[in-house]
Motif scaffolding. Structure first.
Motif: not given
Length: 371
Positions: A232-251
């Motif tokens: 399940i899942g076609d696009t993701i966003r990792v919601s973090l209270a952090a620099d948004p760049v970190e969301e991309i790295k984690v994803g």
């Protein structure tokens, strides 16, 4: 290392957010959201460019009023990554950003008032070829659903989503994606599993308000990992209270670990122990920081001793095994050279960059032959 992913992805309808395909078997898109003031065009453009350099496929921008809509138009002209406009309640903002070139509208049809307003937004989306994202959040459920269920539940989230979907179905507009987010992992997972059985549209995954960098990464990895393992899942966003760049790295790290996306370097590194012949942790920290710009898929192992080092190195593009008086480097699974500790990071970085260029050249040559 070469075992394929066992995941069978859910069949879904394909839409396009700008030039990025979402659903229908397309690679799972990774996105984030700006946290700058949208009216500060320069700051927002700079953040979007940082996100794109980190690998973001799609970026969402909040557009709370008409001034922000006009700023959005200026932002859109200065970036190349597809942009989603996040809009609540005011349908006129949606109409304006549609004129200004938005790539996707994040707006819940049931929240924008009369049927004629919903129709106006859908007509604009249809005219400009723009998909819509329906976004349901456990923290902002409709009052009657809160009363009906007593509290946010997976069933309440899905019922809310289906209400919004009904608006689009009545207007024969199938080009949308849906999210049903909650900060509670079990609630979000259950809601997505229910919704996946009821619609054919692509699903945007997220554990909303997941927390800070560490706790949010753990919570998101568990919740999204469960869903991604289900296909399940076609696009993701990792919601973090952090620099948004970190969301991309984690994803991307999440998708790489499940072998659902190959972008950038996949590091295999030991946690280090007293057997190590070089400082594994310092080496890894330096390599990750220096090599963030490489988007070519590579497997690189960094192991501090000869116990597991050779075995891992034989399965990677480049492998470093600790040894004395020098460390052994494997390339394509074969011993290639030795590196001393005094210039270890510099020398290893050079080898990795050389390997990335080699793989890029082979890929370009293959594309040229097939053209």
């Amino acid at each position: 290392m070469n075992m394929p992913s066992p995941i069978t992805r859910r069949t879904s309808r394909r839409i396009h957010v700008g030039d990025v395909p979402v659903g229908g078997g397309a690679p799972i898109a990774v996105q984030s959201m700006t946290n700058t003031d949208t009216n500060d065009v320069a700051a927002t453009v700079a953040q979007i460019q940082r996100l794109q350099q980190a690998g973001a496929d799609i970026v969402r921008v909040s557009v709370p009023d008409m001034d922000a809509a006009e700023a959005f138009g200026k932002i859109k002209r200065q970036v190349s990554v597809p942009l989603v406009a996040d809009i609540h309640f005011d349908y006129k903002i949606a109409l304006r950003v549609a004129e200004l070139g938005v790539d996707c509208l994040r707006i819940n049809p049931g929240n924008i008032g009369r049927e004629d307003r919903v129709r106006a937004v859908v007509d604009a989306a249809r005219h400009h070829g723009i998909p819509i994202r329906i976004g349901v959040n456990a923290g902002s459920l409709e009052k009657d659903l809160q009363k009906k269920y007593g509290e946010p539940t997976p069933e309440a989230l899905v019922e809310s989503a289906m209400r919004h979907i009904d608006h689009l179905d009545r207007l024969d507009f199938p080009d949308f994606k849906v999210s049903v987010k909650a900060s509670d992992v079990f609630m979000a997972v259950a809601a997505y599993r229910l919704l996946a059985k009821q619609i054919e549209q692509p699903l945007h995954l997220g554990i909303t308000e997941a927390g800070g960098l560490r706790s949010g990464t753990v919570k998101s990895s568990i919740g999204l990992g469960m869903l991604l393992m289900d296909g399940i899942g076609d696009t993701i966003r990792v919601s973090l209270a952090a620099d948004p760049v970190e969301e991309i790295k984690v994803g991307f790290d999440m998708l790489k670990s499940l072998k659902l996306r190959a972008k950038g370097i996949n590091f295999i590194a030991c946690p280090s122990c007293s057997r190590q012949n070089f400082d594994v942790i310092a080496t890894m920290n330096a390599l990750e920081e220096r090599l963030e710009d490489i988007m070519t898929p590579l497997n690189v192992s960094v192991i501090g001793c000869v116990v597991n080092g050779p075995g891992e190195a034989k399965e990677t593009d480049i492998g470093l095994t600790g040894g004395s008086p020098a460390n052994l480097v494997y390339i394509d699974g074969k011993p290639a050279s030795k590196l001393r500790n005094d210039h270890l990071v510099d020398d290893l970085e050079a080898l990795i960059r050389e390997k990335a260029k080699e793989k890029e050249s082979r890929a370009d040559a293959l594309i040229a032959r097939e053209a």
